[in-house]
Design an enzyme around this catalytic site. Structure first.
Site, PDB file in Angstrom:
ATOM      1  CB  SER A   8      -0.982   0.177   1.224  1.00 44.99           C
ATOM      2  OG  SER A   8      -1.422   1.200   1.550  1.00 44.99           O
ATOM      3  CG  HIS A  32      -4.059  -1.826  -0.647  1.00 42.23           C
ATOM      4  ND1 HIS A  32      -5.135  -2.533  -1.229  1.00 42.23           N
ATOM      5  CD2 HIS A  32      -4.280  -0.965   0.116  1.00 42.23           C
ATOM      6  CE1 HIS A  32      -6.154  -2.329  -0.065  1.00 42.23           C
ATOM      7  NE2 HIS A  32      -5.567  -1.124   0.589  1.00 42.23           N
ATOM      8  CG  ASP A  34      -5.123   2.440   1.180  1.00 44.94           C
ATOM      9  OD1 ASP A  34      -5.877   1.692   1.327  1.00 44.94           O
ATOM     10  OD2 ASP A  34      -3.954   2.284   1.429  1.00 44.94           O
ATOM     11  CG  MET A  36      -8.529   7.206   2.493  1.00 46.89           C
ATOM     12  SD  MET A  36      -7.765   7.497   3.940  1.00 46.89           S
ATOM     13  CE  MET A  36      -6.888   5.944   3.798  1.00 46.89           C
ATOM     14  CG  HIS A  65      -9.452  -0.234   0.916  1.00 51.86           C
ATOM     15  ND1 HIS A  65      -8.373  -0.293   1.884  1.00 51.86           N
ATOM     16  CD2 HIS A  65     -10.428  -0.189   1.072  1.00 51.86           C
ATOM     17  CE1 HIS A  65      -9.127  -0.285   2.965  1.00 51.86           C
ATOM     18  NE2 HIS A  65     -10.660  -0.335   2.529  1.00 51.86           N
ATOM     19  CG  MET A  67     -11.168   3.315   3.193  1.00 51.93           C
ATOM     20  SD  MET A  67      -9.692   3.188   3.890  1.00 51.93           S
ATOM     21  CE  MET A  67      -8.612   3.150   2.350  1.00 51.93           C
ATOM     22  CG  MET A 136     -10.980  -2.492   6.828  1.00 49.48           C
ATOM     23  SD  MET A 136      -9.495  -2.212   5.605  1.00 49.48           S
ATOM     24  CE  MET A 136      -8.533  -0.980   6.607  1.00 49.48           C
ATOM     25  CG  ASP A 174      -5.637  -2.594   4.297  1.00 49.50           C
ATOM     26  OD1 ASP A 174      -4.654  -2.182   4.750  1.00 49.50           O
ATOM     27  OD2 ASP A 174      -6.471  -1.876   3.612  1.00 49.50           O
TER      28      ASP A 174
HETATM   29  C1  DX5 Z   1      -5.733   2.207   5.781  1.00 47.05           C
HETATM   30  C2  DX5 Z   1      -5.466   1.788   4.673  1.00 47.05           C
HETATM   31  C3  DX5 Z   1      -4.352   0.676   4.796  1.00 47.05           C
HETATM   32  C4  DX5 Z   1      -2.933   1.201   4.890  1.00 47.05           C
HETATM   33  C5  DX5 Z   1      -2.395   0.261   5.669  1.00 47.05           C
HETATM   34  O1  DX5 Z   1      -7.105   2.705   6.227  1.00 47.05           O
HETATM   35  O2  DX5 Z   1      -6.613   1.031   4.293  1.00 47.05           O
HETATM   36  O3  DX5 Z   1      -4.218   0.252   3.260  1.00 47.05           O
HETATM   37  O4  DX5 Z   1      -2.162   1.948   3.900  1.00 47.05           O
HETATM   38  O5  DX5 Z   1      -1.074   0.677   6.004  1.00 47.05           O
HETATM   39  P1  DX5 Z   1      -0.478   0.027   7.315  1.00 47.05           P
HETATM   40  O6  DX5 Z   1       0.221  -1.111   6.727  1.00 47.05           O
HETATM   41  O7  DX5 Z   1       0.630   0.878   7.669  1.00 47.05           O
HETATM   42  O8  DX5 Z   1      -1.332  -0.437   8.382  1.00 47.05           O
HETATM   43 ZN    ZN Z   2      -6.304   0.005   2.291  1.00 47.05          ZN
END
Ligand code: DX5
Ligand code: ZN
Length: 221
Positions: A8, A32, A34, A36, A65, A67, A136, A174
């Site tokens: 990620s 990956h 993220d 948001m 992903h 969010m 999660m 994750d």
């Molecule tokens: C958090 C994200 C993750 C994040 C994971 O909401 O969905 O993908 O980047 O990071 P680590 O591995 O540092 O928890």
């Molecule tokens: Zn994620």
């Protein structure tokens, strides 16, 4: 069971995104990403234009992903951007089945994610339609949080449910996944491992990614 590593980039140096991805290109299976929106989670990261910008810089499947509060609205732009798959939070949609179909109709794989406190039951009616389930292991929103061991029974229950469904559904973890917590996820039955800080926060991200690759490739761990 094929085990996949999905670095990620959330906590990577986003000013050098393509270079950061190049560091993990050899060890990774998926990248990956993220997304948001500052509403579904308090953090705001990036959206489809960044996915499109990254697309020519890696051969890997882009695992997005979402969010965000209204994930369905982003699906056409993500398909256009070259996303391989999208994972939608079950808490963010009124009708998960419709969202999954919309992603599939656009040619993307479609997953469902659960916050740590959301029961597995929320995804069980969709196991016939889903390509990936993501329980999660931290509250979504930020990298670098501590792994929540309390989610492990839910991961194991998801593995059992996927087995009963008899379909190729990936089981992703994750949040707080590192060399200490990854073996617990393997034991619980996960097969796609998102790793953020433990790779991009390391002094040598390429070496860290290779070490995770080796951990996953080792037959019995
Ligand atoms: C958090 C994200 C993750 C994040 C994971 O909401 O969905 O993908 O980047 O990071 P680590 O591995 O540092 O928890
Ligand atoms: Zn994620």
């Amino acid at each position: 069971m094929i085990r996949r590593l999905a670095p990620s980039v959330l906590n990577a140096d986003l000013a050098q995104l393509a270079d950061q991805v190049r560091l993990v290109e050899e060890a990774a299976d998926w990248i990956h990403l993220d997304l948001m929106d500052g509403h579904f989670v308090p953090n705001l990261s990036f959206g489809p234009p960044v996915v499109a910008a990254l697309r020519p810089h890696t051969v890997h499947y882009l695992d997005c992903h979402l969010m965000v509060a209204n994930p369905e609205a982003l699906l056409p732009a993500l398909a256009e951007a070259g996303a391989g798959g999208v994972t939608i939070h079950v808490e963010a949609v009124d009708d998960p089945g419709r969202a999954l179909r919309a992603a599939a109709d656009l040619g993307m794989a479609a997953g469902l994610a659960l916050r740590p406190g959301t029961p597995l039951q929320a995804v069980l009616p969709h196991l016939e339609a889903v390509d990936l389930v993501l329980p999660m292991t931290v509250e979504p929103g930020f990298g670098g949080q501590a792994f929540e061991d309390g989610v492990l029974p839910k991961i194991a229950a998801a593995r059992d449910a996927i087995g009963r469904a008899g379909r190729p559904v990936a089981l992703q973890v994750d949040g707080g996944v590192n060399a200490a917590t990854l073996p617990r996820c393997l034991d619980a039955g996960a097969d796609v491992f998102v790793v953020g800080t433990a790779i991009f926060g390391a002094d040598d991200p390429a070496a860290a990614a290779k070490a995770f690759r080796a951990l996953l490739d080792r037959g019995d761990r």
